[in-house]
Scaffold this motif. Structure first.
Motif, short mmCIF file in Angstrom:
data_model
loop_
_atom_site.label_atom_id
_atom_site.label_comp_id
_atom_site.label_asym_id
_atom_site.label_seq_id
_atom_site.Cartn_x
_atom_site.Cartn_y
_atom_site.Cartn_z
N ASN A 24 -6.71 -2.44 -10.29
CA ASN A 24 -6.87 -1.00 -10.18
C ASN A 24 -7.15 -0.53 -8.82
O ASN A 24 -7.35 0.85 -8.85
CB ASN A 24 -8.25 -0.71 -11.10
CG ASN A 24 -8.05 -1.17 -12.36
OD1 ASN A 24 -7.03 -0.78 -12.94
ND2 ASN A 24 -8.95 -1.82 -13.27
N LYS A 33 -6.73 1.69 -5.87
CA LYS A 33 -5.96 2.82 -5.15
C LYS A 33 -5.57 3.07 -4.04
O LYS A 33 -4.54 3.69 -3.36
CB LYS A 33 -6.74 3.98 -5.66
CG LYS A 33 -7.03 4.10 -7.17
CD LYS A 33 -6.01 4.71 -7.81
CE LYS A 33 -6.60 5.13 -9.31
NZ LYS A 33 -5.42 5.52 -10.22
N ARG A 61 -1.00 0.16 -9.06
CA ARG A 61 -1.54 1.21 -9.00
C ARG A 61 -1.95 1.81 -7.34
O ARG A 61 -2.60 3.22 -7.40
CB ARG A 61 -2.95 1.35 -9.59
CG ARG A 61 -2.51 1.04 -11.36
CD ARG A 61 -3.81 0.89 -11.97
NE ARG A 61 -3.47 0.59 -13.36
CZ ARG A 61 -4.25 0.73 -14.38
NH1 ARG A 61 -5.41 1.07 -14.37
NH2 ARG A 61 -3.88 0.45 -15.72
N SER A 112 3.74 4.20 -7.27
CA SER A 112 2.61 4.95 -7.34
C SER A 112 2.26 5.49 -5.87
O SER A 112 1.52 6.34 -5.76
CB SER A 112 1.25 4.27 -8.09
OG SER A 112 1.67 4.21 -9.55
#
Length: 85
Positions: free
Chosen positions: A17, A19, A39, A61
């Motif tokens: 997860n 970022k 992600r 992403s």
């Protein structure tokens, strides 16, 4: 706290997860560590030589990618990264 120079693949694999990641100057991280980090929105791989085009092109992403002093990543890796600004 882990210093960038001490980071290894196994430190990152489970952080799916995540970022944002800076592994600038990190000599022990390879493409394998980033494959599950789909992600990621911001990545700094300045002066990192073990990350390949194939890995970067899968991180779709990404909106920010820092490549200073990176002589491995080519323009071909950037084509799929349409969200880069």
């Amino acid at each position: 706290t882990i210093n960038n120079t001490d980071l290894r693949n196994d430190h990152l694999v489970a952080l799916t997860n995540l970022k944002s990641l800076s592994i600038r100057n990190c000599r022990h991280i390879t493409s394998c560590a980033l494959l599950n980090l789909t992600r990621l929105e911001a990545l700094d791989i300045g002066n990192v030589t073990a990350i390949t085009d194939k890995c970067i092109s899968k991180l779709t992403s990404l909106t920010s990618l820092q490549l200073e002093f990176n002589k491995v990543i080519t323009d071909a890796a950037l084509t799929p990264l349409t969200a880069l600004t």
